[in-house]
Design an enzyme around this catalytic site. Sequence first.
Site, short mmCIF file in Angstrom:
data_model
loop_
_atom_site.label_atom_id
_atom_site.label_comp_id
_atom_site.label_asym_id
_atom_site.label_seq_id
_atom_site.Cartn_x
_atom_site.Cartn_y
_atom_site.Cartn_z
CG ASP A 1 6.57 21.49 21.86
OD1 ASP A 1 6.88 22.34 21.01
OD2 ASP A 1 7.39 20.79 22.48
CD GLU B 1 14.46 23.18 22.53
OE1 GLU B 1 13.67 22.62 23.31
OE2 GLU B 1 14.14 23.51 21.38
#
Length: 525
Positions: A412, A467
């Site tokens: 990430d 998200e």
Amino acid sequence: MRKKNFFLLLVTLCLCIFAQAQMLSVYELSSPNGQLVLTVENGRVLQYSLSLEGRSVIHPSDICMTMQNGNIWGKNGEVVGTSTSSTSEKVYPVAGNYRELTDHYNELSLKFKDGYSVIFRMYNEGMAYRFCGNLPEQDSLIVVDEEASFNLADDPAVILPETTNFTAWELSNVLYEGISKIEEHKYGITPTLFTNKMQNVRVVVAESDLNNYPGMYLRKEDGKMKGYWATYPKKIEMGSWGNFITVVKERENYLARTAGNHAFPWRMAIVAKDDKELLTNEMIYLLAKPQQIKDTDWIRPGKATWEWWHCAILEKAPFPSGHQNLSTQMYKYYIDFASENKIPYLLVDAGWSNVFNHADLNKNIDIKEVIRYGKEKKVGVWLWTVAATLFQHPHCYLDSISKWGAVGVKIDFFDRDDAQIIPQYENLAKACAERHLMVDFHGCSKPTGLHRAYPNILSYEAMRCAECFKWDTTSNPDYQLQCIFARMLGGGIDYTPGSMRNSTLEKFKPIDPGLPSSLGTRSHE
């Protein structure tokens, strides 16, 4: 005297026109089915144009590259060699939508006196070109600038993933009725979808085989859409989210430094007469570097259960849950659920260790036991990490993660696509492949075909994903549908669908922290 001067001026003008005509070389290349025709003109500047069934899709568009030594590839270039070829061969993807693809194209290669070539390829589905250096003795070729123009016909409508920086790809789309409606110098990420309503033609501008070069954005400039790039980093510091992201503080005045025999990225115009043709377009994949991994039996895509999106809240669990209560017991509960429901994977997100030091484990989570228990239940475990930690400790933590028995890593917060960080994507994919670790790139730039070379890369984020339902309505059904016809031409999405708490726009309310819901029906999801 005046007549004589006028005659001399006329003769000089005719000579200039004749000289220019002599300098101009024209080449044509058709798609295998003959419907698309590429015209390349080499004169004062190298230009290409593209037509579909006799109608102009892209008007003459300039292409060139400026080097630090003053050479400009594509300007006043002298062609010293040409070649054409046709290719049709089978490609067998390890994962994805197809077991077999046909890589079928016609190619034109122009070799120039100044030590470079330009290669053009024509598919039935579109065109592509790339510059290639022919200077193997030079190990320091510095690219100062590039011009990649896309002079699209008839002022087409645009779905532009608009941005104001070089650090994010989770972007909302801005819809424009025509390129003329975009403000000068506005820009967005690629792939970018254009719809020519007059001709009922779609064009997707994209790139493939990005290597040691910054990613291409599209910017409105002089009324046209042109390539735009982040320059090379000069000064980098840790910062942004949690202070664990490499942030560019100063930049150089050039784009990239490469070897003299470097093959630069493919610039592409994917062409379709119907939306549905885009759903099967694999040009980005086919133009990318061929597969670099021989043993691929261990690469197995599949669903994963995951705790981060709903804040690790388990309403019916017989123990405390939530992000503040991460534990070995909780992850075993997830594994039991996955096993019972034939879900092959569990993704363990942030919290299992110190973000900066994966040897500093969360004392409440015995991650080795979680992985062992997963194996017992036939559920593979993926572990989340940040890119910068892996950069700073090359392979150290990948060795540990592999030794523990994890099956993959979610990497990430890259948050960059300049020429310095682009090679890190491949370095990490290769290092993971050597350790039989699958990869999910998150917080990353858009895909440009690297998953062909390293099929252990199963997905990328690079869009506004589920998200965002925790915070706003930007990842809505309309947006999701648009991305299928542009962003997904680059490769799979780490989208994380499956909330099962669905809501209409009128009733939707962002929730964070807590149990969020998502927009749209379960059928849509």
